[in-house]
Design an enzyme around this catalytic site. Structure first.
Site, PDB file in Angstrom:
ATOM      1  N   ASN A   1      43.945  77.547  48.962  1.00  0.00           N
ATOM      2  CA  ASN A   1      43.621  78.767  48.223  1.00  0.00           C
ATOM      3  C   ASN A   1      42.931  79.767  49.137  1.00  0.00           C
ATOM      4  O   ASN A   1      42.218  79.386  50.067  1.00  0.00           O
ATOM      5  CB  ASN A   1      42.745  78.437  46.999  1.00  0.00           C
ATOM      6  CG  ASN A   1      41.269  78.569  47.289  1.00  0.00           C
ATOM      7  OD1 ASN A   1      40.699  79.659  47.256  1.00  0.00           O
ATOM      8  ND2 ASN A   1      40.629  77.435  47.591  1.00  0.00           N
TER       9      ASN A   1
ATOM     10  N   PHE B   1      36.538  84.726  46.174  1.00  0.00           N
ATOM     11  CA  PHE B   1      35.480  85.012  45.193  1.00  0.00           C
ATOM     12  C   PHE B   1      35.936  86.007  44.120  1.00  0.00           C
ATOM     13  O   PHE B   1      35.248  86.998  43.841  1.00  0.00           O
ATOM     14  CB  PHE B   1      34.231  85.563  45.885  1.00  0.00           C
ATOM     15  CG  PHE B   1      33.394  84.533  46.598  1.00  0.00           C
ATOM     16  CD1 PHE B   1      33.651  83.175  46.465  1.00  0.00           C
ATOM     17  CD2 PHE B   1      32.339  84.921  47.410  1.00  0.00           C
ATOM     18  CE1 PHE B   1      32.876  82.234  47.126  1.00  0.00           C
ATOM     19  CE2 PHE B   1      31.549  83.986  48.077  1.00  0.00           C
ATOM     20  CZ  PHE B   1      31.820  82.637  47.940  1.00  0.00           C
TER      21      PHE B   1
ATOM     22  N   SER C   1      32.493  79.413  51.913  1.00  0.00           N
ATOM     23  CA  SER C   1      33.888  79.719  51.592  1.00  0.00           C
ATOM     24  C   SER C   1      34.561  80.335  52.815  1.00  0.00           C
ATOM     25  O   SER C   1      34.001  81.230  53.452  1.00  0.00           O
ATOM     26  CB  SER C   1      33.962  80.698  50.416  1.00  0.00           C
ATOM     27  OG  SER C   1      35.290  81.182  50.267  1.00  0.00           O
TER      28      SER C   1
ATOM     29  N   ASN D   1      37.125  82.218  52.732  1.00  0.00           N
ATOM     30  CA  ASN D   1      37.941  83.345  52.299  1.00  0.00           C
ATOM     31  C   ASN D   1      37.172  84.658  52.139  1.00  0.00           C
ATOM     32  O   ASN D   1      37.718  85.642  51.674  1.00  0.00           O
ATOM     33  CB  ASN D   1      38.627  82.995  50.974  1.00  0.00           C
ATOM     34  CG  ASN D   1      39.488  81.752  51.104  1.00  0.00           C
ATOM     35  OD1 ASN D   1      40.267  81.619  52.039  1.00  0.00           O
ATOM     36  ND2 ASN D   1      39.338  80.816  50.170  1.00  0.00           N
ATOM     37  N   THR D   2      35.891  84.657  52.509  1.00  0.00           N
ATOM     38  CA  THR D   2      35.082  85.872  52.522  1.00  0.00           C
ATOM     39  C   THR D   2      34.648  86.121  53.952  1.00  0.00           C
ATOM     40  O   THR D   2      33.916  85.309  54.528  1.00  0.00           O
ATOM     41  CB  THR D   2      33.847  85.736  51.610  1.00  0.00           C
ATOM     42  OG1 THR D   2      34.288  85.551  50.262  1.00  0.00           O
ATOM     43  CG2 THR D   2      32.972  86.975  51.690  1.00  0.00           C
TER      44      THR D   2
ATOM     45  N   LYS E   1      25.760  74.919  49.671  1.00  0.00           N
ATOM     46  CA  LYS E   1      27.079  74.305  49.874  1.00  0.00           C
ATOM     47  C   LYS E   1      27.568  74.653  51.273  1.00  0.00           C
ATOM     48  O   LYS E   1      27.644  75.830  51.636  1.00  0.00           O
ATOM     49  CB  LYS E   1      28.069  74.798  48.821  1.00  0.00           C
ATOM     50  CG  LYS E   1      29.415  74.075  48.866  1.00  0.00           C
ATOM     51  CD  LYS E   1      30.253  74.398  47.642  1.00  0.00           C
ATOM     52  CE  LYS E   1      31.534  73.575  47.596  1.00  0.00           C
ATOM     53  NZ  LYS E   1      32.294  73.793  46.350  1.00  0.00           N
TER      54      LYS E   1
ATOM     55  N   ASN F   1      32.781  72.240  51.244  1.00  0.00           N
ATOM     56  CA  ASN F   1      33.754  73.211  50.775  1.00  0.00           C
ATOM     57  C   ASN F   1      35.138  72.871  51.350  1.00  0.00           C
ATOM     58  O   ASN F   1      35.323  71.810  51.942  1.00  0.00           O
ATOM     59  CB  ASN F   1      33.309  74.623  51.199  1.00  0.00           C
ATOM     60  CG  ASN F   1      33.661  75.694  50.190  1.00  0.00           C
ATOM     61  OD1 ASN F   1      34.777  75.718  49.671  1.00  0.00           O
ATOM     62  ND2 ASN F   1      32.730  76.579  49.897  1.00  0.00           N
TER      63      ASN F   1
END
Length: 462
Positions: free
Chosen positions: A190, A194, A277, A279-280, A319, A348
């Site tokens: 994925n 966010f 994450s 993806n940021t 996390k 994560n």
């Protein structure tokens, strides 16, 4: 209760069908003259045959279901409902991954999922942060991003559910498509980024749930001592975690997290700061020693300056990513111990692509990989962190769990609690009782002579 209600509905259905003539023509006899009966048509139309066949099949299923419900005890019926969800999984598999995800969240939000009525095996119960968990199996953040389905998800039998990540300002996340299945490998990639409705929408939902919980407690006649371990959490039975993130375009990450703490911590049984994450852009840089130390200090100060009751503020966890060097882990462990963090979640998703997925063309998609291929990597990071923190900090093991044996391995590697996500997306509600009750996690503990989950935590490295 389910048996009595189902039996009542079945009786009402039969009464309605007989009264309305729904089971076909009926002959009414009397002592007087009878109305002539029209002759039957010589040939029944094909469409009528199909309709009657369908009706007959439906009636047969209803009769069988009614008979089953009327004779089954509640625990048996509950198990049947969870098993029946397996029939729906192939339908979800035909849908786009994100569409299927939205439908699953919507179903849980509307109570269209089974509710666990059977008690958890007593061996699975444990106490963490002064709260009592009926079992150590939790749902990881990312599934219910906007706290839409907390009650339904906890009702499935999870010991705890974590919502989020929640950002201060609503944001759409990255362009679609952004969720990709690697079905054969039991994995998902994925790059959602966010996507969130924002803290105000989430706070409103959690506030409503919190109000219902308090009302139920007030109206309850049962009393409890202040010295007792807290039963359940702020969302009702089960524990609620709230995972907080930063907006993609924000230039002040600390201010974003502080805003999340001020708005959401009053509804949380524990808080999670997501700095991992993939993806940021730039988010994982916050895992550096100085950056993490400064960030955690500000967030702790924001939490502690709020007014809290006797139970005090919610525990604060961080996390972390699985793609960390030994030096990175040493820095994180040092910060966690120095600032007395309440816990770490490990881990994560990964930006790496293990050998087991490299042959799949979907593996070339950018984003974080979760599921079975992540298990070994995340468990190794968990083990190293447990050793570095000397078992002083509760750790939540997350990444690749698909069975009770997997959960047990995480616990032996140092996890006090564990979280699922990807396998739950593939297998659905039936996964939860299978891990807890169907001779998996509980049996693993008993097999090795452990009387509680706590006894097994870090057993491989003590």
């Amino acid at each position: 209760m389910a048996v009595r209600v189902s039996s009542k509905l079945w009786r009402e259905y039969l009464f309605y069908k007989v009264k309305s003539g729904g089971f076909g023509a009926t002959r009414h006899c009397s002592s007087g003259a009878q109305t002539p009966i029209a002759p039957l048509p010589k040939k029944i139309p094909h469409s009528s045959k199909k309709g009657r066949l369908f009706t007959g099949t439906a009636i047969g299923l209803l009769i069988a279901g009614g008979a089953y419900v009327s004779t089954a005890d509640e625990a048996t019926f509950c198990g049947w409902l969870f098993s029946a969800t397996k029939l729906v999984n192939p339908l979800f598999a035909l849908l786009d991954a994100e569409v299927a995800h939205r439908l699953a969240v919507s179903a849980a939000a509307r109570g269209l999922v089974p509710r666990e009525k059977r008690p958890d095996p007593s061996i699975l119960g444990l106490e963490v942060w002064g709260r009592k968990f009926s079992n150590p199996i939790g749902l990881a953040a990312g599934f219910d991003k906007n706290a839409e389905a907390v009650e339904g998800l906890l009702g499935l039998g999870f010991g705890f559910v974590e919502v989020g990540s929640v950002t201060p300002v609503p944001q759409e996340g990255n362009p679609k498509p952004r969720i990709f299945r690697l079905r054969q490998e039991g994995a998902i990639i994925n790059r959602c980024g966010f996507n969130s409705e924002g803290i105000f929408a989430v706070a409103k939902r959690l506030g409503v749930q919190h109000g219902k919980r308090k009302l139920a407690e007030t109206s309850s006649t049962s009393s409890s001592s202040n010295d007792e371990v807290k039963q359940g959490g702020k969302a009702g039975p089960g524990i609620l975690g709230v995972n907080i993130g930063k907006n993609k375009t924000s230039e002040d990450a600390a201010a974003d997290y502080v805003q999340g703490v001020h708005s959401l911590s009053q509804y949380a049984d524990y808080l999670v700061i997501n700095v991992s994450s993939p993806n940021t852009p730039g988010l994982r840089m916050l895992q550096g020693r100085k950056q993490l130390k400064d960030l955690v200090k500000k967030i702790q100060a924001a939490r502690d300056e709020m007014q809290w009751g006797e139970e005090g503020p919610p525990p604060l966890l961080v996390k972390i990513a699985p793609d960390l060097s030994k030096e990175d882990l040493e820095d994180i462990a040092a910060v966690a111990l120095a600032l007395r963090l309440d816990g770490l979640i490990i881990s994560n998703t990964t930006i790496s692509r293990p050998d087991s997925v490299r042959q799949n063309p979907v593996a070339e998609e950018s984003g974080g990989l979760s599921g079975k291929p992540l298990f070994n990597l995340s468990t190794n990071i968990l083990k190293e962190t447990y050793i570095l923190t000397r078992g002083r900090i509760p750790l939540i093991g997350c990444g690749g769990i698909s069975s009770g044996e997997d959960a047990y391995k995480k616990i032996r590697a140092g996890a006090t609690l564990v979280q699922l996500y990807t396998q739950f997306a593939y297998e659905g509600p039936a996964l939860i009782p299978r891990i807890k009750m169907s001779a998996e996690l509980a049996e693993c503990l008993e097999r090795d002579g452990f009387k509680t989950v706590e006894e097994a935590v870090g057993a491989d490295y003590r």
